[in-house]
Scaffold this motif. Structure first.
Motif, PDB file in Angstrom:
ATOM      1  N   GLU A 105      87.234 -31.135  19.679  1.00 14.09           N
ATOM      2  CA  GLU A 105      87.063 -32.088  20.786  1.00 14.09           C
ATOM      3  C   GLU A 105      87.485 -33.501  20.355  1.00 14.09           C
ATOM      4  O   GLU A 105      88.117 -34.227  21.111  1.00 14.09           O
ATOM      5  CB  GLU A 105      85.590 -32.084  21.223  1.00 14.09           C
ATOM      6  CG  GLU A 105      85.339 -33.031  22.367  1.00 14.09           C
ATOM      7  CD  GLU A 105      84.236 -32.546  23.287  1.00 14.09           C
ATOM      8  OE1 GLU A 105      84.178 -31.342  23.554  1.00 14.09           O
ATOM      9  OE2 GLU A 105      83.453 -33.394  23.716  1.00 14.09           O
ATOM     10  N   LYS A 136      90.694 -28.860  29.373  1.00 12.46           N
ATOM     11  CA  LYS A 136      89.584 -27.942  29.558  1.00 12.46           C
ATOM     12  C   LYS A 136      89.540 -26.885  28.456  1.00 12.46           C
ATOM     13  O   LYS A 136      88.477 -26.557  27.926  1.00 12.46           O
ATOM     14  CB  LYS A 136      89.712 -27.269  30.938  1.00 12.46           C
ATOM     15  CG  LYS A 136      88.408 -26.784  31.488  1.00 12.46           C
ATOM     16  CD  LYS A 136      88.581 -26.244  32.889  1.00 12.46           C
ATOM     17  CE  LYS A 136      87.335 -25.531  33.337  1.00 12.46           C
ATOM     18  NZ  LYS A 136      87.530 -24.826  34.606  1.00 12.46           N
ATOM     19  N   GLU A 137      90.703 -26.384  28.109  1.00 17.96           N
ATOM     20  CA  GLU A 137      90.771 -25.322  27.085  1.00 17.96           C
ATOM     21  C   GLU A 137      90.733 -25.889  25.670  1.00 17.96           C
ATOM     22  O   GLU A 137      90.699 -25.135  24.701  1.00 17.96           O
ATOM     23  CB  GLU A 137      92.053 -24.502  27.259  1.00 17.96           C
ATOM     24  CG  GLU A 137      92.122 -23.667  28.521  1.00 17.96           C
ATOM     25  CD  GLU A 137      92.528 -24.477  29.739  1.00 17.96           C
ATOM     26  OE1 GLU A 137      92.765 -25.701  29.605  1.00 17.96           O
ATOM     27  OE2 GLU A 137      92.575 -23.921  30.852  1.00 17.96           O
ATOM     28  N   LYS A 138      90.796 -27.207  25.536  1.00 20.53           N
ATOM     29  CA  LYS A 138      90.841 -27.889  24.240  1.00 20.53           C
ATOM     30  C   LYS A 138      92.023 -27.378  23.405  1.00 20.53           C
ATOM     31  O   LYS A 138      91.886 -26.970  22.254  1.00 20.53           O
ATOM     32  CB  LYS A 138      89.533 -27.705  23.451  1.00 20.53           C
ATOM     33  CG  LYS A 138      88.314 -28.253  24.169  1.00 20.53           C
ATOM     34  CD  LYS A 138      88.348 -29.759  24.265  1.00 20.53           C
ATOM     35  CE  LYS A 138      87.283 -30.301  25.201  1.00 20.53           C
ATOM     36  NZ  LYS A 138      87.616 -31.570  25.831  1.00 20.53           N
TER      37      LYS A 138
END
Lengths: 292, 178
Positions: free
Chosen positions: A65, A125-127
């Protein structure tokens, strides 16, 4: 109250932390955070998360992240600085000899790069991230590290501290303590200062090529000419966060003296810029005592 | 008469010596038990008969640590729950669909927690990262300035019961092993 200082060589520079003597148990905590950042984001460490991403170009890869946040921030800064800040500078630095082995020899052939319209793609969203060019965080890594250590200290209820990562500084003074006074280093003689400024809950970053120079080259690259930037001898930038001060000082230096002044007026910064012909520009909010 | 005084003097000296020996033994016993009070000790030999033994001279008002004997200081170190230092460990714990690793750092001095840092591992799940962030924000108010062996954390700090349990377990292990 007594202030204690400790220094360590980390993130490619000397890091200094100053704390009140009563908080001296937290030095290790600060330095371990710098170590974590170096191990994760240094392009000079082969198994860092950044180096692993750089090894696989053109494919989607899962990233942490924090890595996704940093890359997203870099894309945002590139837009804000009109292209003067660019983390895809790595291949240019490598070709000029500022590479993993510090060869300091210019290479004849440019490294092969996959040509794509977008150099970096992100699926938030999927990183996941897809790099089409290698990236380097040297332009804002020190500032990011300052912010992380600052957050760490404040989470631990420390309100009086000074963190210096090779000239990029974040300092905060407790209301009962003396404010931190920072000397602005002379670009040609590190034993002299060209000014003095008080810093409280803000970050100050300086860019000058004198510390990382080899032959006729230095590490601050103008992305339009793809050559080391010209026109500025030194720049000092004050911003709210370390990452902003570091990014904008890199970008304004590489933009050159006149273009740098124009760009600085569009950014949330106060600046002092010294041209290579010793002209000086000081923005109205850069509240320093100048000895120059 | 002179003989009578001489006998009284000898008897007095013998009693004095025996009495002094008893006090010394009692003091040693108290020191063993960690109950000796320095302020009382420093006033045992007043310079004049007029000086009240319960009053303290100005120079006797020293910080507590300075007044302690070497033996007392050693006893304190032995009595600490954990040695002073910065402790870091990658702590792994299970959740419903796998396991997570979080790096936990605790700074301790005189058994008091003076600093903490909680960092999710680089491969931590997105949801874990958010949960750990909530835990990290809430934790300082509950642990900073508290004795490490007397922590009383709720089951769920900042919305994370698993990270809370992992932290509690880590701290208990630290105290046991150090």
């Amino acid at each position: 109250m007594d202030v204690l200082s400790q220094k360590k060589e980390l993130i490619g520079t000397v890091v200094e932390v100053k704390l009140l003597a009563t908080n001296s148990t937290l030095f290790d905590l600060c330095f371990s955070e710098f170590e974590r950042i170096e191990k994760t984001y240094s392009r000079f460490i082969d198994n860092s998360e950044l180096s692993k991403l750089n090894k696989i170009l053109g494919e989607w890869q899962v990233a942490s992240e924090e890595m996704i946040w940093l890359i997203s921030k870099a894309i945002e800064f590139k837009e804000k600085t009109e292209g003067n800040f660019d983390i895809t500078v790595k291949s240019i630095l490598d070709n000029l000899g500022y590479d993993k082995s510090y060869s300091f020899k210019k290479k004849d052939e440019r490294k092969q790069e996959i040509s794509h319209e977008k150099e970096i793609e992100i699926m938030q969203k999927e990183k996941k991230v897809k790099l089409n060019k290698e990236i380097d965080f040297g332009g804002f890594g020190k500032g990011f590290a300052l912010d992380r250590v600052k957050e760490l200290l404040e989470r631990n209820k420390i309100n009086h501290y000074y963190i210096n990562a090779g000239g990029d500084i974040f300092a905060r003074s407790d209301k009962n303590q003396e404010p931190w006074a920072i000397l602005l280093e002379h670009p040609e003689d590190s034993s002299r200062a060209i000014g003095k400024i008080e810093l409280n809950n803000m970050s100050l970053a300086g860019s000058a090529p004198n510390r990382r120079r080899w032959g006729k080259y230095h590490h601050l690259i103008n992305m339009k000419t793809r050559e080391p930037a010209k026109g500025v001898k030194a720049i000092f930038v004050i911003a709210k966060t370390g990452i902003e001060a570091d990014t904008y000082s890199t970008a304004l230096f590489t933009a050159g003296f006149e273009d740098g002044i124009l760009l600085s007026r569009k950014l949330p910064v106060e600046v002092l810029i010294v041209s290579d012909t010793n002209k000086m520009y000081q923005s109205s909010g850069f509240d320093a005592e100048i000895f120059w | 008469m002179k003989k009578y005084f001489l006998v009284l003097l000898i008897v007095g000296l013998i009693f004095g010596a025996v009495f002094a020996g008893c006090v010394s033994s009692a003091e040693q016993e108290q020191m063993k038990n960690g109950t000796t009070k320095d302020n009382e000790k420093t006033n045992e030999t007043p310079e004049s008969g007029e000086e009240n033994t319960t009053m303290k001279k100005e120079e006797d008002f020293k910080p507590e640590a300075e007044n302690k004997t070497g033996m007392e200081k050693t006893e304190e170190a032995v009595n600490l729950a954990i040695a002073d230092g910065t402790y870091t460990e990658s702590v792994t714990y299970n959740y419903h669909s796998g396991s997570e690793t979080v790096e936990m750092t605790v700074v301790v001095k005189n058994d008091i927690i003076e600093g903490i840092n909680i960092v999710p591992g680089p491969n931590a799940h997105n949801v874990t990262q958010k949960i750990v962030a909530g835990f990290t924000d809430a934790l300082p108010d509950l642990v900073l300035g508290k004795k490490i062996d007397e922590l009383d954390l709720p089951k769920n700090v900042g919305g994370s019961s698993l990270t809370t349990a992992a932290f509690k377990g880590y701290v208990e292990r630290l105290v046991e092993e150090n």
